[in-house]
Design a protein around this motif. Structure first.
Motif, PDB file in Angstrom:
ATOM      1  N   ALA A 150      21.792 -11.164  24.696  1.00 32.58           N
ATOM      2  CA  ALA A 150      21.131 -10.744  25.006  1.00 32.58           C
ATOM      3  C   ALA A 150      19.946 -11.065  25.700  1.00 32.58           C
ATOM      4  CB  ALA A 150      20.575  -9.942  23.710  1.00 32.58           C
ATOM      5  N   HIS A 151      19.570 -12.179  25.283  1.00 29.76           N
ATOM      6  CA  HIS A 151      17.852 -13.037  26.168  1.00 29.76           C
ATOM      7  C   HIS A 151      18.299 -13.410  27.774  1.00 29.76           C
ATOM      8  CE1 HIS A 151      14.461 -15.432  25.438  1.00 29.76           C
ATOM      9  NE2 HIS A 151      15.049 -16.131  26.831  1.00 29.76           N
ATOM     10  N   ILE A 152      19.882 -13.917  27.628  1.00 33.81           N
ATOM     11  CA  ILE A 152      19.939 -14.008  29.291  1.00 33.81           C
ATOM     12  C   ILE A 152      19.723 -12.577  30.455  1.00 33.81           C
ATOM     13  CG2 ILE A 152      22.118 -14.353  30.833  1.00 33.81           C
ATOM     14  CD1 ILE A 152      22.857 -16.075  28.199  1.00 33.81           C
ATOM     15  N   LYS A 196      14.935  -7.320  24.177  1.00 37.81           N
ATOM     16  CA  LYS A 196      16.521  -7.894  23.511  1.00 37.81           C
ATOM     17  C   LYS A 196      16.528  -7.782  22.563  1.00 37.81           C
ATOM     18  CE  LYS A 196      15.619 -12.086  21.262  1.00 37.81           C
ATOM     19  NZ  LYS A 196      15.356 -13.991  21.378  1.00 37.81           N
ATOM     20  N   SER A 197      15.829  -6.777  21.812  1.00 34.03           N
ATOM     21  CA  SER A 197      16.836  -6.219  20.451  1.00 34.03           C
ATOM     22  C   SER A 197      17.567  -5.026  21.448  1.00 34.03           C
ATOM     23  CB  SER A 197      15.845  -5.406  19.432  1.00 34.03           C
ATOM     24  OG  SER A 197      14.820  -4.479  20.491  1.00 34.03           O
ATOM     25  N   LYS A 202      23.479  -3.574  22.275  1.00 37.08           N
ATOM     26  CA  LYS A 202      23.980  -2.253  23.603  1.00 37.08           C
ATOM     27  C   LYS A 202      25.033  -3.355  23.543  1.00 37.08           C
ATOM     28  CE  LYS A 202      25.575  -0.462  27.759  1.00 37.08           C
ATOM     29  NZ  LYS A 202      26.048   0.632  27.482  1.00 37.08           N
ATOM     30  N   LEU A 203      25.027  -4.371  23.777  1.00 40.93           N
ATOM     31  CA  LEU A 203      25.969  -5.510  23.914  1.00 40.93           C
ATOM     32  C   LEU A 203      26.976  -5.433  22.516  1.00 40.93           C
ATOM     33  CD1 LEU A 203      24.503  -8.349  25.011  1.00 40.93           C
ATOM     34  CD2 LEU A 203      26.004  -7.178  26.283  1.00 40.93           C
ATOM     35  N   SER A 204      26.337  -5.684  20.911  1.00 43.57           N
ATOM     36  CA  SER A 204      27.311  -5.601  20.116  1.00 43.57           C
ATOM     37  C   SER A 204      27.964  -4.124  20.236  1.00 43.57           C
ATOM     38  CB  SER A 204      26.150  -5.071  18.565  1.00 43.57           C
ATOM     39  OG  SER A 204      27.052  -5.549  17.946  1.00 43.57           O
ATOM     40  N   MET A 205      27.545  -2.614  20.358  1.00 49.92           N
ATOM     41  CA  MET A 205      28.502  -1.681  20.512  1.00 49.92           C
ATOM     42  C   MET A 205      29.388  -1.536  21.398  1.00 49.92           C
ATOM     43  SD  MET A 205      26.597   1.900  20.885  1.00 49.92           S
ATOM     44  CE  MET A 205      25.877   1.970  22.570  1.00 49.92           C
TER      45      MET A 205
END
Length: 264
Positions: A150-152, A196-197, A202-205
């Motif tokens: 997420a940070h990237i 980032k949150s 989004k990535l997790s979902m």
């Protein structure tokens, strides 16, 4: 401060590794297959940075990732973060695109982000990462992903992020099947300047949805939705196959080495 560069991967060494890897996987898997529609969706410019992030169910994951990268993205150089201590112990991994990470320290996390950015900026590269940070059952969707991916994404203006679900399972053959399914590719530019949150959610979902969808296909026990990237050994073992051969002689029926009908 010295400039951070992408690690150099000797082509001759990596090519030699893949001449070993393919027959090695054939000896240990009945098939390695990718879901067809998700494979067809991997249609983007080779010059656009690629970040593949996936679940981490097995010791096999790094080898499967290397194989998938060569099979699906042959023009992209494979890279993947690995624990720095493990890389120091097995330095040969560095010649295959693995780079060391010390995520338990602030300086280590910062170094990981700089090295990852340098790789993505290098052109025609792909980074494969398992943000669960540990081995996890394919049905375990509760763990939070580590924040690195997420940070990237928050720091980049372009690139494609793709979730990957992996499952290793036994159907009707003695050897297991490795199934892979990609989620919908996300272009960083299309997602805007999200926090980032927001990226983490989004990535997790997306990853958990892809895992769920692959799980449903695994339950169906059908190879129809998949493209075979590799076909390995078939049969149920020496003793059982010998019995089946003898039975086929007496019944005057043709012996079929494959125990089931999947991945014929």
């Amino acid at each position: 401060m010295s400039e951070v560069l992408a690690p150099v991967v000797p082509a001759w060494f990596q090519n030699g590794f893949h001449r070993f890897l393919r027959p090695f996987l054939k000896r240990h898997f009945h098939a390695v297959a990718v879901e067809s529609r998700s494979r067809a969706a991997l249609d983007f410019d080779n010059d656009e940075p690629l970040l593949v992030y996936g679940n981490h169910p097995s010791w096999w994951d790094p080898l499967i990732a290397h194989f998938l990268n060569r099979s699906l993205f042959p023009d992209r150089q494979f890279y993947a973060p690995i624990d720095a201590e493990a890389l120091e112990q097995y330095s040969v991994f560095g010649k295959l695109g693995f780079y060391g990470v010390r995520m338990n320290t602030t300086s280590g996390a910062a170094a990981f982000l700089k090295q990852t950015a340098a790789i993505l900026d290098g052109g025609q590269t792909a980074i494969w990462i398992t943000p669960e940070g540990r081995f996890a059952d394919v049905r375990d969707h509760d763990a939070e992903l580590m924040p690195g991916v997420a940070h990237i994404c928050t720091k980049r203006n372009r690139g494609v992020v793709v979730p990957l679900a992996l499952e290793y399972l036994f159907w009707e053959e003695r050897l297991p099947v490795c199934l892979a399914m990609f989620g919908e590719p996300v272009r960083i530019a299309d997602f805007g300047r999200s926090s980032k949150s927001e990226w983490s959610e989004k990535l997790s979902m997306d990853l958990r949805r892809t895992q769920h969808d692959l799980g449903q296909l695994a339950i169906s026990r059908s190879s129809d939705p998949f493209d075979d990237l590799l076909m390995g050994k078939a049969g149920a073992g020496m003793f059982y196959d010998t019995f089946r051969r003898v039975r086929s002689v007496f019944s005057r029926k043709k012996f079929r080495n494959r125990h089931g009908e999947q991945f014929e």
